[in-house]
Design a protein around this motif. Structure first.
Motif, mmCIF file in Angstrom:
data_model
loop_
_atom_site.group_PDB
_atom_site.id
_atom_site.type_symbol
_atom_site.label_atom_id
_atom_site.label_comp_id
_atom_site.label_asym_id
_atom_site.label_seq_id
_atom_site.Cartn_x
_atom_site.Cartn_y
_atom_site.Cartn_z
ATOM 1 N N GLU A 1 -26.236 -56.495 40.320
ATOM 2 C CA GLU A 1 -25.523 -55.253 40.577
ATOM 3 C C GLU A 1 -25.741 -54.303 39.406
ATOM 4 O OE1 GLU A 1 -23.512 -52.042 41.396
ATOM 5 O OE2 GLU A 1 -23.849 -53.600 42.923
ATOM 6 N N ILE A 2 -26.171 -53.082 39.704
ATOM 7 C CA ILE A 2 -26.480 -52.103 38.664
ATOM 8 C C ILE A 2 -25.230 -51.624 37.935
ATOM 9 C CG2 ILE A 2 -26.330 -50.073 40.169
ATOM 10 C CD1 ILE A 2 -28.855 -49.014 38.735
ATOM 11 N N HIS A 3 -24.078 -51.700 38.590
ATOM 12 C CA HIS A 3 -22.814 -51.234 37.992
ATOM 13 C C HIS A 3 -22.117 -52.397 37.291
ATOM 14 C CE1 HIS A 3 -19.495 -48.621 37.347
ATOM 15 N NE2 HIS A 3 -18.706 -49.109 38.275
ATOM 16 N N TYR B 1 -11.208 -59.197 47.032
ATOM 17 C CA TYR B 1 -12.048 -60.066 47.884
ATOM 18 C C TYR B 1 -12.963 -60.920 47.010
ATOM 19 C CZ TYR B 1 -15.639 -61.160 51.454
ATOM 20 O OH TYR B 1 -16.533 -61.783 52.294
ATOM 21 N N ALA B 2 -13.590 -60.298 46.019
ATOM 22 C CA ALA B 2 -14.498 -61.030 45.135
ATOM 23 C C ALA B 2 -13.752 -62.084 44.314
ATOM 24 C CB ALA B 2 -15.226 -60.047 44.217
ATOM 25 N N ARG B 3 -12.542 -61.757 43.868
ATOM 26 C CA ARG B 3 -11.749 -62.747 43.127
ATOM 27 C C ARG B 3 -11.316 -63.900 44.023
ATOM 28 N NH1 ARG B 3 -9.487 -57.927 40.891
ATOM 29 N NH2 ARG B 3 -7.735 -58.069 42.355
ATOM 30 N N GLU B 4 -10.860 -63.548 45.234
ATOM 31 C CA GLU B 4 -10.344 -64.563 46.162
ATOM 32 C C GLU B 4 -11.382 -65.633 46.474
ATOM 33 O OE1 GLU B 4 -7.813 -66.516 48.935
ATOM 34 O OE2 GLU B 4 -7.372 -65.027 47.375
ATOM 35 N N PHE B 5 -12.632 -65.236 46.635
ATOM 36 C CA PHE B 5 -13.655 -66.180 47.068
ATOM 37 C C PHE B 5 -14.634 -66.560 45.958
ATOM 38 C CE2 PHE B 5 -12.373 -63.901 51.008
ATOM 39 C CZ PHE B 5 -11.761 -64.981 51.620
ATOM 40 N N GLY B 6 -14.271 -66.265 44.723
ATOM 41 C CA GLY B 6 -15.070 -66.710 43.591
ATOM 42 C C GLY B 6 -16.469 -66.132 43.564
ATOM 43 N N LEU B 7 -16.591 -64.839 43.851
ATOM 44 C CA LEU B 7 -17.920 -64.223 43.940
ATOM 45 C C LEU B 7 -18.405 -63.671 42.607
ATOM 46 C CD1 LEU B 7 -17.514 -62.334 47.349
ATOM 47 C CD2 LEU B 7 -18.142 -64.724 46.923
ATOM 48 N N TYR B 8 -17.471 -63.321 41.718
ATOM 49 C CA TYR B 8 -17.868 -62.754 40.425
ATOM 50 C C TYR B 8 -18.814 -63.687 39.665
ATOM 51 C CZ TYR B 8 -14.733 -58.688 40.337
ATOM 52 O OH TYR B 8 -14.124 -57.471 40.589
ATOM 53 N N GLU B 9 -18.559 -64.961 39.762
ATOM 54 C CA GLU B 9 -19.353 -65.924 38.979
ATOM 55 C C GLU B 9 -20.814 -65.976 39.418
ATOM 56 O OE1 GLU B 9 -18.367 -70.127 41.102
ATOM 57 O OE2 GLU B 9 -16.630 -68.939 40.450
ATOM 58 N N HIS B 10 -21.101 -65.416 40.573
ATOM 59 C CA HIS B 10 -22.481 -65.445 41.071
ATOM 60 C C HIS B 10 -23.267 -64.188 40.709
ATOM 61 C CE1 HIS B 10 -22.040 -69.101 43.521
ATOM 62 N NE2 HIS B 10 -20.789 -68.683 43.688
ATOM 63 N N TYR B 11 -22.613 -63.210 40.086
ATOM 64 C CA TYR B 11 -23.257 -61.919 39.843
ATOM 65 C C TYR B 11 -23.634 -61.706 38.386
ATOM 66 C CZ TYR B 11 -22.898 -59.734 44.407
ATOM 67 O OH TYR B 11 -23.084 -59.408 45.726
ATOM 68 N N GLU B 12 -24.760 -61.000 38.203
ATOM 69 C CA GLU B 12 -25.142 -60.441 36.909
ATOM 70 C C GLU B 12 -24.946 -58.932 37.026
ATOM 71 O OE1 GLU B 12 -28.962 -61.641 35.481
ATOM 72 O OE2 GLU B 12 -28.620 -63.772 35.955
ATOM 73 N N PHE B 13 -23.975 -58.400 36.275
ATOM 74 C CA PHE B 13 -23.626 -56.981 36.358
ATOM 75 C C PHE B 13 -24.410 -56.155 35.326
ATOM 76 C CE2 PHE B 13 -19.987 -59.138 38.257
ATOM 77 C CZ PHE B 13 -19.842 -58.418 39.431
ATOM 78 N N ASN B 14 -24.333 -54.830 35.508
ATOM 79 C CA ASN B 14 -25.097 -53.908 34.650
ATOM 80 C C ASN B 14 -26.578 -54.272 34.660
ATOM 81 O OD1 ASN B 14 -22.799 -52.361 33.597
ATOM 82 N ND2 ASN B 14 -22.255 -54.274 32.552
ATOM 83 N N THR B 15 -27.033 -54.748 35.806
ATOM 84 C CA THR B 15 -28.405 -55.239 35.934
ATOM 85 C C THR B 15 -29.095 -54.559 37.108
ATOM 86 O OG1 THR B 15 -27.758 -57.383 35.022
ATOM 87 C CG2 THR B 15 -29.840 -57.284 36.233
ATOM 88 N N GLU B 16 -30.157 -53.846 36.813
ATOM 89 C CA GLU B 16 -30.925 -53.130 37.834
ATOM 90 C C GLU B 16 -32.110 -53.978 38.277
ATOM 91 O OE1 GLU B 16 -33.540 -48.999 38.330
ATOM 92 O OE2 GLU B 16 -32.721 -49.591 36.376
ATOM 93 N N VAL B 17 -32.321 -54.055 39.580
ATOM 94 C CA VAL B 17 -33.522 -54.708 40.106
ATOM 95 C C VAL B 17 -34.660 -53.686 40.075
ATOM 96 C CG1 VAL B 17 -34.612 -55.772 42.109
ATOM 97 C CG2 VAL B 17 -32.249 -56.345 41.519
ATOM 98 N N VAL B 18 -35.705 -54.014 39.323
ATOM 99 C CA VAL B 18 -36.815 -53.093 39.115
ATOM 100 C C VAL B 18 -37.933 -53.319 40.119
ATOM 101 C CG1 VAL B 18 -38.564 -52.298 37.461
ATOM 102 C CG2 VAL B 18 -36.284 -52.970 36.653
#
Length: 447
Positions: free
Chosen positions: A31-33, A89-106
């Protein structure tokens, strides 16, 4: 199994990760943000929201079935309420742990049967190898900026640049386009601008948000009517409640209801009826601050704001990988690539009333397919054959959608959901008992 990459942490990306987790598929989200929410986080660099933006469908018709919005949330929530909803929603289902934030796909490229994904974070680039790729970066962030017939001497903006109505203070404003964003922004401008005109190339159908105190999209409940009856009833309701467009000096639509997205906004008609907004024909010439219209009328303006929609935009992957033909990629059910079994274009689908739950069903089908294909299930092999043969088919239910770029990935809700349900049932029939046993009860109920 090698992990799958998910691009984006908006509603579609989040439910994609949620469903991959359900079926035990390892994944990493990018996620870029700095946080989840996508379009619905106005602070995100890819968000095109404005401060007054609200959901145009009601919360009950839009929310995820397994995660209803609180009763305290308005029927048509403000974007900040929705941002908090997605974070919860992301907290409820444990989704944060799967994301790399401030990361742009180039860039994403094939590496044998895998995908090599290059990302950028804090100025540094890294390359990762994934077993598959789910693209969920959204459809409403790359502005469609048409070429104008002349050089404008004032301020020229696109609705993607708009955040707050103070930019209109004391200005003569011309809005171009009258989709849902254009109508919202025109209403905002009324309260700050010296004058507001709106230029329309074609006619639109208008619907109110409430009828009899209830959200209009909730009328009828579970009653399923044939498509042509739905079109006629909705058009008749629009005429009865709001009148015909030509009564407000607007062009009449030359197509049937829902063959283009209706404008869910009656306030713009209120302001046109009060003379606060003046309808104008299509633009034929611009010279300095003077605009000439198709009917011969003219006006002088300080600002032109283009509410002309958005283009599909996937800058990190070569279009040849997306089977793109014309305005949009040609994929089975708008998601399955005919050749690649590990590339999915998530959320490239629009339909009146589809909501986030409809997109969640799409994500469940994709996760099920990945799982079942990995174990060699016959159901996955059947879907593999179907997607290769029918990538050019469109789930339009017989609707004659306008040949516009923004309508290129529109589907008929009932037709689309029926296809999703059928494939989900088929893929679940030969799920191994251990996999069925560990699925959440809510997941089984929704299929």
């Amino acid at each position: 199994m090698k992990p799958y990459a998910v691009i984006g942490a908006g509603p579609m990306g989040l439910c994609a990760v949620r469903n991959l987790k359900k079926y035990g598929i390892p994944c990493v989200g990018f996620e870029i943000h700095r946080d989840v929410g996508g379009l619905w986080d106005i602070d995100s660099p890819t968000s095109t929201l404005y401060e007054s933006a609200h959901l145009i469908s009601s919360k009950k018709m839009t929310e995820f079935a397994e995660f209803p919005m609180a009763e305290s949330v308005a029927q048509f929530p403000h974007h900040r309420e929705l941002r908090e909803y997605f974070r919860a929603y992301a907290r409820e289902f444990g989704l944060y742990e799967h994301y790399e934030f401030n990361t742009e796909v180039v860039h994403c490229e094939r590496d044998g049967n895998d995908w090599r994904v290059t990302t950028r974070c804090n100025g540094g680039e890294r390359t990762h190898l994934f077993g598959g790729l789910l693209i969920a970066n959204g459809t409403l962030h790359h502005p469609n900026v048409p070429e104008l017939p002349g050089q404008f001497g004032g301020e020229l903006l696109h609705s993607s640049d708009y955040r707050h109505s103070q930019i209109f203070d004391g200005k003569r404003v011309l809005l171009v386009g009258c989709g849902n964003s254009g109508a919202d922004i025109a209403v905002d401008a009324v309260h700050r601008a010296a004058s507001v005109d709106i230029s329309l190339r074609r006619g639109y159908y208008f619907l109110p948000k409430f009828v009899g105190g209830k959200p209009i999209d909730a009328l009828g409940g579970s009653i399923r009517l044939p498509r042509f009856i739905q079109q006629r009833l909705s058009a008749a309701l629009s005429r009865f409640v709001l009148g015909r467009p030509n009564q407000y000096g607007l062009p009449e639509p030359d197509y049937r209801m829902f063959e283009s997205h209706p404008v869910i906004n009656s306030l713009i008609l209120h302001h046109i009826g009060h003379g606060d907004i003046r309808p104008r024909a299509d633009i034929t010439a611009i010279a300095g601050n003077t605009v000439t219209f198709e009917d011969g009328g003219r006006g002088d303006y300080d600002m032109i704001l283009l509410a002309t929609g958005y283009k599909l935009h996937y800058p990190f992957i070569d279009s040849e990988h997306l089977n793109r033909k014309g305005f949009a990629p040609r994929l089975y059910l708008n998601v399955f690539h005919p050749q690649y079994d590990n590339l999915f274009l998530m959320g490239m689908v629009e339909a009146a009333g589809l909501g986030w739950e409809g997109r969640n069903r799409q994500a469940e089908l994709v996760a099920l397919y990945i799982h079942q294909l990995s174990v060699g299930a016959e159901s996955a092999k059947r879907l593999q054959v179907v997607k290769r043969a029918r990538a050019g088919d469109r789930a339009d239910g017989g609707m004659n959608y306008l040949p516009l770029e923004r309508m290129a990935y529109y589907v008929h809700k009932e037709t689309y959901l029926k296809a999703l349900r059928g494939h989900i049932r088929d893929l679940q029939r030969d799920l191994a008992p251990r996999d069925t046993a560990r699925l959440p009860e809510s997941n089984m109920r929704t299929t």
